[in-house]
Design an enzyme around this catalytic site. Structure first.
Site, PDB file in Angstrom:
ATOM      1  N   TRP A   1       1.280   5.566  -1.911  1.00  0.00           N
ATOM      2  CA  TRP A   1       1.018   6.509  -3.000  1.00  0.00           C
ATOM      3  C   TRP A   1       2.044   6.456  -4.110  1.00  0.00           C
ATOM      4  O   TRP A   1       1.860   7.098  -5.142  1.00  0.00           O
ATOM      5  CB  TRP A   1       0.929   7.919  -2.434  1.00  0.00           C
ATOM      6  CG  TRP A   1      -0.465   8.312  -2.100  1.00  0.00           C
ATOM      7  CD1 TRP A   1      -1.347   7.607  -1.325  1.00  0.00           C
ATOM      8  CD2 TRP A   1      -1.144   9.495  -2.525  1.00  0.00           C
ATOM      9  NE1 TRP A   1      -2.533   8.287  -1.242  1.00  0.00           N
ATOM     10  CE2 TRP A   1      -2.435   9.451  -1.963  1.00  0.00           C
ATOM     11  CE3 TRP A   1      -0.786  10.579  -3.310  1.00  0.00           C
ATOM     12  CZ2 TRP A   1      -3.378  10.459  -2.180  1.00  0.00           C
ATOM     13  CZ3 TRP A   1      -1.720  11.587  -3.512  1.00  0.00           C
ATOM     14  CH2 TRP A   1      -3.011  11.513  -2.952  1.00  0.00           C
TER      15      TRP A   1
ATOM     16  N   TYR B   1       0.827  -1.215   0.000  1.00  0.00           N
ATOM     17  CA  TYR B   1       0.000   0.000   0.000  1.00  0.00           C
ATOM     18  C   TYR B   1       0.857   1.259   0.000  1.00  0.00           C
ATOM     19  O   TYR B   1       1.847   1.347   0.713  1.00  0.00           O
ATOM     20  CB  TYR B   1      -0.900   0.029   1.240  1.00  0.00           C
ATOM     21  CG  TYR B   1      -1.772   1.257   1.252  1.00  0.00           C
ATOM     22  CD1 TYR B   1      -2.956   1.284   0.542  1.00  0.00           C
ATOM     23  CD2 TYR B   1      -1.378   2.407   1.931  1.00  0.00           C
ATOM     24  CE1 TYR B   1      -3.740   2.423   0.516  1.00  0.00           C
ATOM     25  CE2 TYR B   1      -2.167   3.553   1.908  1.00  0.00           C
ATOM     26  CZ  TYR B   1      -3.349   3.549   1.196  1.00  0.00           C
ATOM     27  OH  TYR B   1      -4.116   4.681   1.168  1.00  0.00           O
TER      28      TYR B   1
HETATM   29  N1  MGD Z   1      -1.816   8.802  12.128  1.00  0.00           N
HETATM   30  C1  MGD Z   1      -2.221   8.828  10.854  1.00  0.00           C
HETATM   31  N2  MGD Z   1      -1.665   7.989   9.971  1.00  0.00           N
HETATM   32  C2  MGD Z   1      -2.064   8.019   8.677  1.00  0.00           C
HETATM   33  C3  MGD Z   1      -3.051   8.920   8.237  1.00  0.00           C
HETATM   34  C4  MGD Z   1      -3.618   9.802   9.196  1.00  0.00           C
HETATM   35  O1  MGD Z   1      -4.492  10.628   8.884  1.00  0.00           O
HETATM   36  N3  MGD Z   1      -3.163   9.734  10.492  1.00  0.00           N
HETATM   37  N4  MGD Z   1      -3.431   8.938   6.923  1.00  0.00           N
HETATM   38  C5  MGD Z   1      -3.278   7.694   6.180  1.00  0.00           C
HETATM   39  C6  MGD Z   1      -3.479   7.861   4.747  1.00  0.00           C
HETATM   40  S1  MGD Z   1      -4.999   8.499   4.295  1.00  0.00           S
HETATM   41  C7  MGD Z   1      -2.589   7.467   3.802  1.00  0.00           C
HETATM   42  S2  MGD Z   1      -3.034   7.544   2.150  1.00  0.00           S
HETATM   43  C8  MGD Z   1      -1.297   6.910   4.174  1.00  0.00           C
HETATM   44  C9  MGD Z   1      -0.162   7.327   3.219  1.00  0.00           C
HETATM   45  O2  MGD Z   1       0.904   6.459   3.363  1.00  0.00           O
HETATM   46  P1  MGD Z   1       1.937   6.162   2.179  1.00  0.00           P
HETATM   47  O3  MGD Z   1       1.268   6.282   0.859  1.00  0.00           O
HETATM   48  O4  MGD Z   1       2.595   4.897   2.489  1.00  0.00           O
HETATM   49  O5  MGD Z   1       2.927   7.390   2.362  1.00  0.00           O
HETATM   50  P2  MGD Z   1       4.006   7.997   1.366  1.00  0.00           P
HETATM   51  O6  MGD Z   1       4.978   8.737   2.221  1.00  0.00           O
HETATM   52  O7  MGD Z   1       3.345   8.769   0.279  1.00  0.00           O
HETATM   53  O8  MGD Z   1       4.703   6.703   0.780  1.00  0.00           O
HETATM   54  C10 MGD Z   1       5.096   6.559  -0.544  1.00  0.00           C
HETATM   55  C11 MGD Z   1       6.528   6.035  -0.570  1.00  0.00           C
HETATM   56  O9  MGD Z   1       6.881   5.752  -1.911  1.00  0.00           O
HETATM   57  C12 MGD Z   1       8.218   6.197  -2.139  1.00  0.00           C
HETATM   58  N5  MGD Z   1       8.383   6.420  -3.578  1.00  0.00           N
HETATM   59  C13 MGD Z   1       8.147   7.547  -4.284  1.00  0.00           C
HETATM   60  N6  MGD Z   1       8.442   7.356  -5.572  1.00  0.00           N
HETATM   61  C14 MGD Z   1       8.860   6.078  -5.702  1.00  0.00           C
HETATM   62  C15 MGD Z   1       9.288   5.290  -6.806  1.00  0.00           C
HETATM   63  O10 MGD Z   1       9.332   5.715  -7.947  1.00  0.00           O
HETATM   64  N7  MGD Z   1       9.656   4.008  -6.550  1.00  0.00           N
HETATM   65  C16 MGD Z   1       9.601   3.477  -5.307  1.00  0.00           C
HETATM   66  N8  MGD Z   1       9.958   2.223  -5.150  1.00  0.00           N
HETATM   67  N9  MGD Z   1       9.199   4.205  -4.244  1.00  0.00           N
HETATM   68  C17 MGD Z   1       8.822   5.480  -4.445  1.00  0.00           C
HETATM   69  C18 MGD Z   1       8.320   7.444  -1.300  1.00  0.00           C
HETATM   70  O11 MGD Z   1       9.669   7.762  -1.041  1.00  0.00           O
HETATM   71  C19 MGD Z   1       7.518   7.073  -0.055  1.00  0.00           C
HETATM   72  O12 MGD Z   1       8.324   6.517   0.948  1.00  0.00           O
HETATM   73  O13 MGD Z   1      -0.965   7.303   5.497  1.00  0.00           O
HETATM   74  C20 MGD Z   1      -1.979   6.942   6.438  1.00  0.00           C
HETATM   75  N10 MGD Z   1      -1.500   7.151   7.792  1.00  0.00           N
HETATM   76  N1  MGD Z   2      -0.893  18.653   1.755  1.00  0.00           N
HETATM   77  C1  MGD Z   2      -1.358  17.408   1.801  1.00  0.00           C
HETATM   78  N2  MGD Z   2      -2.588  17.131   1.347  1.00  0.00           N
HETATM   79  C2  MGD Z   2      -3.087  15.864   1.414  1.00  0.00           C
HETATM   80  C3  MGD Z   2      -2.305  14.802   1.905  1.00  0.00           C
HETATM   81  C4  MGD Z   2      -0.998  15.120   2.394  1.00  0.00           C
HETATM   82  O1  MGD Z   2      -0.259  14.239   2.881  1.00  0.00           O
HETATM   83  N3  MGD Z   2      -0.558  16.418   2.325  1.00  0.00           N
HETATM   84  N4  MGD Z   2      -2.815  13.516   1.904  1.00  0.00           N
HETATM   85  C5  MGD Z   2      -3.915  13.214   1.004  1.00  0.00           C
HETATM   86  C6  MGD Z   2      -4.585  11.961   1.388  1.00  0.00           C
HETATM   87  S1  MGD Z   2      -3.813  10.479   1.042  1.00  0.00           S
HETATM   88  C7  MGD Z   2      -5.794  11.909   1.930  1.00  0.00           C
HETATM   89  S2  MGD Z   2      -6.556  10.415   2.260  1.00  0.00           S
HETATM   90  C8  MGD Z   2      -6.530  13.131   2.244  1.00  0.00           C
HETATM   91  C9  MGD Z   2      -7.158  12.996   3.629  1.00  0.00           C
HETATM   92  O2  MGD Z   2      -8.061  13.985   3.833  1.00  0.00           O
HETATM   93  P1  MGD Z   2      -8.750  14.110   5.266  1.00  0.00           P
HETATM   94  O3  MGD Z   2      -8.954  12.808   5.868  1.00  0.00           O
HETATM   95  O4  MGD Z   2      -9.930  14.954   5.054  1.00  0.00           O
HETATM   96  O5  MGD Z   2      -7.590  14.937   6.017  1.00  0.00           O
HETATM   97  P2  MGD Z   2      -7.202  15.246   7.508  1.00  0.00           P
HETATM   98  O6  MGD Z   2      -6.246  16.382   7.385  1.00  0.00           O
HETATM   99  O7  MGD Z   2      -6.766  14.041   8.204  1.00  0.00           O
HETATM  100  O8  MGD Z   2      -8.532  15.717   8.198  1.00  0.00           O
HETATM  101  C10 MGD Z   2      -9.211  16.918   7.864  1.00  0.00           C
HETATM  102  C11 MGD Z   2      -9.645  17.617   9.129  1.00  0.00           C
HETATM  103  O9  MGD Z   2     -10.628  16.871   9.828  1.00  0.00           O
HETATM  104  C12 MGD Z   2     -10.627  17.316  11.171  1.00  0.00           C
HETATM  105  N5  MGD Z   2     -11.076  16.232  12.051  1.00  0.00           N
HETATM  106  C13 MGD Z   2     -10.347  15.192  12.496  1.00  0.00           C
HETATM  107  N6  MGD Z   2     -11.091  14.390  13.293  1.00  0.00           N
HETATM  108  C14 MGD Z   2     -12.320  14.937  13.350  1.00  0.00           C
HETATM  109  C15 MGD Z   2     -13.547  14.575  14.002  1.00  0.00           C
HETATM  110  O10 MGD Z   2     -13.671  13.579  14.698  1.00  0.00           O
HETATM  111  N7  MGD Z   2     -14.614  15.379  13.781  1.00  0.00           N
HETATM  112  C16 MGD Z   2     -14.541  16.494  13.017  1.00  0.00           C
HETATM  113  N8  MGD Z   2     -15.664  17.183  12.837  1.00  0.00           N
HETATM  114  N9  MGD Z   2     -13.398  16.870  12.410  1.00  0.00           N
HETATM  115  C17 MGD Z   2     -12.308  16.106  12.555  1.00  0.00           C
HETATM  116  C18 MGD Z   2      -9.198  17.717  11.478  1.00  0.00           C
HETATM  117  O11 MGD Z   2      -9.178  18.939  12.179  1.00  0.00           O
HETATM  118  C19 MGD Z   2      -8.528  17.771  10.129  1.00  0.00           C
HETATM  119  O12 MGD Z   2      -7.810  18.955   9.876  1.00  0.00           O
HETATM  120  O13 MGD Z   2      -5.670  14.264   2.229  1.00  0.00           O
HETATM  121  C20 MGD Z   2      -4.940  14.345   1.009  1.00  0.00           C
HETATM  122  N10 MGD Z   2      -4.336  15.638   0.942  1.00  0.00           N
HETATM  123 MO    MO Z   3      -4.995   8.764   1.946  1.00  0.00          MO
END
Ligand code: MGD
Ligand code: MGD
Ligand code: MO
Length: 772
Positions: A111, A109
């Site tokens: 991005w 899993y």
């Molecule tokens: N506590 C907490 N944890 C969360 C979340 C949260 O809200 N709170 N959000 C969650 C969510 S929504 C998501 S989507 C995940 C994201 O989690 P990930 O998608 O696992 O995070 P990334 O850091 O984007 O990881 C992508 C990796 O791919 C590597 N990469 C980039 N380009 C290449 C390439 O060309 N080849 C290879 N082999 N590698 C490459 C990058 O260096 C990076 O380490 O995190 C989750 N974790």
């Molecule tokens: N710059 C930037 N943008 C991103 C990403 C990134 O890594 N960097 N990651 C991308 C990815 S993979 C994803 S999945 C999306 C995720 O998008 P989201 O899941 O929407 O992102 P978050 O920033 O975790 O949450 C948005 C807001 O929800 C509020 N919140 C948290 N818990 C609660 C709750 O219980 N109740 C209410 N009412 N509000 C709450 C928090 O204050 C937070 O700022 O973002 C994407 N966009």
């Molecule tokens: Mo995500």
């Protein structure tokens, strides 16, 4: 003379400025109306000291120390590509024959990067699939609970994944917009696959100009940009379902629910209404009842319900709301609210999840698939819901309940990860590492020494996008972008495709893997497939050579404003939903039939183990939100300047209300220890009135930096909130990540500040030294 070439990243399209072999600058894409600052981090990330210069193998693995090994605590031995490839061919063949294909974890899993050919995870899964298969992961971290629930109640995931009701429809019709979790600008910086244009901010500004009233129901005022002039309702995290039930109580008890719409478009309103009115469990979900749970005055909730019933209202919630214990429930309750308002399928009304979660949600575009690598089959039917990775490794042979199924967990011996970082994304990292150490061999391809690379046995250096040719494309974006190679590979880095092609060769299936195409032939092949798909929808696109020379293609905005569920709204008999009843299921027989006490047949209020109203809050009185970072994408770009400039003494910031800071004698800039029973990390306090008392917030993405590498209970000196988060599933229904349900305590850190070491390569032992 500098060379300038078109390129793209998840965080924006740009032109790369190249001098000799170095990327020296970036310029925003000329067609992007609001280019993000994040692109500034790209050159120094590409040339960072944290790049992996050549292949490595963990010393202990070479010496035969496999399962049980304390990964992360040993030196790495540099090896040639030939040696790494040969050892991997042998190891893969051994695991396949001794333990079977399901013993290989290839979910991988993450991005990866923009660019649809060199998409690391797709390349890896193609390699493993053609070799016999692997255990995979389904759903995602973003909205795993929601995407398991929505097909049951709305017949598809369109309400999350789109196309959803457009912003142009909101601008034209909406009067009130209820935003649970707000509309955080930071999240609109990115689009998976490569954002061509950031149209999110200009569209929001148009909505303000059109007179839409915004309400930000969130613990964090910063979730609504000041230009929205939003009303802030500082709800306790994890209590949104209670808030929504109280709104439904007002609608039901004051005759404000759209009974005619509910009768023709929904099933189960009677059951939901009886629950809300307290007829089933003796508890009326009144605004006063909700006030005690949410800490929002009853009158605020009641008047919002009345206003919503009186005006065209759009409801939205960020994805994070369902990343919490019982995260299915607030979303289901909100579908109930939107149905009771009679708005689902009407212009500017109804519900969409995620307008505030990513760029491209509700931006006008023709619904076209993105350019993509043709998928490969996985011959093994072995999977877990994505966020159950630790459990998978902890309890082989046991049962995991998920969405009405009993999954027998396979016995994982080998893990491959490409394009993702479980030591970024997963919860309770100390526990993950204990489980991870049970496997025999871990293979990671990565450009950088990220935490996942540091906890691998085979570390294979991958190129970044700047070192290869590709096509940037996202189904949520109107632009397709040529990504020209800007510089030669850094160090001995190779493309994931070439790495896997060589291993496949040793295993006897190189030609099936490559289909005898090189990079250029693959790009043309993928482009032509996409071009044909576009043609079928009446969209003419230029030849590949023309596209490559122009650097991008723009697909015009359609004239019509798309409205989700429009046909269903107009005639639910003629255009039913893909649910068992054909209607919105406010009660689902299917879910009821699963028999999960915590997730019954209609939305309910269930208390989480970790929220401010829980008994555990006496010991750990602060609710920690770990939201998406404004300064990077997850763990990506963490080594570079935009992220570094935001840290204080190199530590990730933690936002805190004045009341909580004063109670602990803290001021802005203080370094603190944040802890609970699962772990501890450092952070740097920023005191702000924008976050409600009792809640603290720290962005994800600072690379995990245990003070003692390899330890499974060491302080993270950098500020990764995932050493604190809980690794329970949302419920047996969705089994999504529940990262937002997390209680902590905070105290000043007075010790000598340990250095952040994770942006430098780990200790290396040269081969001579090793063999001596
Ligand atoms: N506590 C907490 N944890 C969360 C979340 C949260 O809200 N709170 N959000 C969650 C969510 S929504 C998501 S989507 C995940 C994201 O989690 P990930 O998608 O696992 O995070 P990334 O850091 O984007 O990881 C992508 C990796 O791919 C590597 N990469 C980039 N380009 C290449 C390439 O060309 N080849 C290879 N082999 N590698 C490459 C990058 O260096 C990076 O380490 O995190 C989750 N974790
Ligand atoms: N710059 C930037 N943008 C991103 C990403 C990134 O890594 N960097 N990651 C991308 C990815 S993979 C994803 S999945 C999306 C995720 O998008 P989201 O899941 O929407 O992102 P978050 O920033 O975790 O949450 C948005 C807001 O929800 C509020 N919140 C948290 N818990 C609660 C709750 O219980 N109740 C209410 N009412 N509000 C709450 C928090 O204050 C937070 O700022 O973002 C994407 N966009
Ligand atoms: Mo995500």
């Amino acid at each position: 003379m500098n060379k300038i070439v078109p390129h793209a990243a998840h965080w924006g399209a740009f032109d790369a400025v190249v001098e000799g072999d170095r990327l020296v600058g970036v310029r925003p894409f000329s067609r992007d109306p609001s280019p993000p600052a994040l692109i500034r981090s790209i050159p120094s990330a590409v040339h960072s000291a944290a790049r992996i210069d050549r292949p490595y193998i963990r010393e202990g693995w070479l010496k035969g120390r496999r399962s049980g090994a304390p990964r992360g605590g040993e030196a790495f031995v540099p090896v040639s590509w030939e040696k790494a490839t040969q050892l991997l061919v042998e190891e893969t063949a051994r695991v396949r024959s001794e333990h079977g294909h399901a013993s290989i974890m290839g979910g991988s899993y993450g991005w990866s990067s923009a660019g649809r050919f060199h998409h690391a995870k797709s390349q890896l899964q193609r390699f493993l699939g053609l070799g016999g298969g692997y255990t995979t992961q389904v759903t995602n971290y973003s909205y795993g609970a929601g995407m398991t629930l929505m097909p049951h109640i709305l017949g598809s995931n369109d309400v999350i994944q789109g196309p959803v009701t457009e912003w142009r429809s909101i601008i034209a019709h909406t009067k009130l917009m209820l935003c649970f979790g707000g509309l955080p600008l930071k999240n609109g910086l990115v689009t998976a696959g490569g954002a061509g244009a950031h149209e999110y901010i200009p569209l929001m500004r148009e909505a303000v100009a059109a007179g839409v009233r915004f309400v930000n129901i969130s613990p964090f005022a910063g979730d609504a940009a000041s230009f929205l002039s939003a009303q802030w309702i500082p709800i306790r995290p994890g209590t949104d379902a209670a808030f929504v039930f109280a709104m439904l109580y007002v609608l039901a008890s004051e005759g404000l629910a759209d009974e005619a719409y509910l009768a023709t478009h929904a099933v189960g309103w009677d059951k939901l209404r009886d629950y809300v009115l307290g007829k089933t469990d003796g508890i009326a979900k009144t605004p006063e009842w909700a006030a005690a749970i949410t800490e929002i005055p009853a009158e605020t909730i009641a008047s919002l319900a009345r206003e919503a019933a009186a005006k065209p209202t759009m409801t939205t919630a960020t994805w994070s709301l369902q990343r919490s214990e019982h995260g299915e429930q607030p979303w289901w309750a909100m579908v109930g609210l939107a149905a009771a308002l009679g708005g689902i399928g009407k212009p500017g009304q109804g519900i969409t999840f995620g307008y505030g979660s990513m760029n491209g949600i509700g931006t006008p575009r023709v619904e076209l698939p993105g350019v993509s690598l043709p998928g490969s089959r996985n011959p093994v039917n072995s999977f877990i819901p994505v966020a159950r990775i630790t459990e998978l490794l902890e309890r082989p042979g046991e049962i995991l309940q998920y969405n009405g199924r009993d999954i027998t967990l396979p016995d994982i011996r080998m893990i491959w990860w490409s394009g993702g970082n479980p030591f970024h994304h997963h919860q309770d990292l100390n526990r993950l590492l204990r489980a991870w150490n049970r496997t025999e061999t871990v293979v990671v391809t990565e450009p950088w020494w990220t935490p996942v690379a540091r906890h691998a046995d085979f570390v294979l250096p991958a190129t970044t996008t700047l070192e290869r040719n590709d096509i940037g494309s996202a189904s949520r974006d109107r632009f397709v972008r040529a990504m020209h190679q800007a510089i030669p590979p850094v160090g001995q880095a190779r493309n994931d495709h070439d790495i896997f092609a060589d291993i496949a060769e040793g295993l006897g299936y190189r030609d099936r893997f490559t289909e005898q195409r090189d990079e250029g032939a693959w790009l043309r092949h993928m482009y032509e497939r996409w071009r044909n798909a576009a043609k079928i929808q009446g969209i003419e696109t230029p030849s590949f050579d023309q596209f490559w020379a122009d650097g991008y293609i723009e697909i015009e905005r359609p004239a019509k404003h798309f409205v989700l569920f429009e046909a269903f709204n107009e005639n639910p008999e003629a255009a039913p939903l893909n649910t068992p009843s054909g209607k919105i299921e406010l009660f689902s027989e299917t879910i009821d039939g699963f028999g999960y006490e915590e997730a019954p047949g209609h939305a309910v209020w269930r208390e989480a183990n970790e929220y401010l109203g829980a008994p555990l809050a006496r010991q750990f009185p602060l609710h920690l939100l770990s939201f998406q970072p404004a300064t990077r994408l997850h763990g990506q770009l963490d080594t570079a300047e935009v992220a570094a400039e935001d840290k204080i003494q190199g530590r990730e910031r933690i936002l805190m209300n004045q009341v909580d800071a004063a109670a602990r004698g803290l001021i802005s800039g203080d370094i603190v220890k944040i802890y609970n029973s699962r772990g501890a990390c450092l952070g740097a306090v920023t005191v702000t009135p924008d976050i409600r008392p009792g809640v603290v917030a720290m962005a994800t993405g600072a690379w995990w930096n245990p003070e003692i590498p390899g330890s499974t209970d060491s302080l993270c000196v950098h500020g990764n909130p995932n050493v604190l988060t809980s690794d329970c599933g949302t419920s047996r229904l969705g089994q999504g990540s529940a990262a937002q349900s997390c209680l902590v305590e905070i105290e000043r850190f007075d010790g000598a500040l340990p250095p952040v070491t994770v942006h430098q390569p780990p200790p290396v032992k040269e081969e001579e030294e090793f063999s001596a």
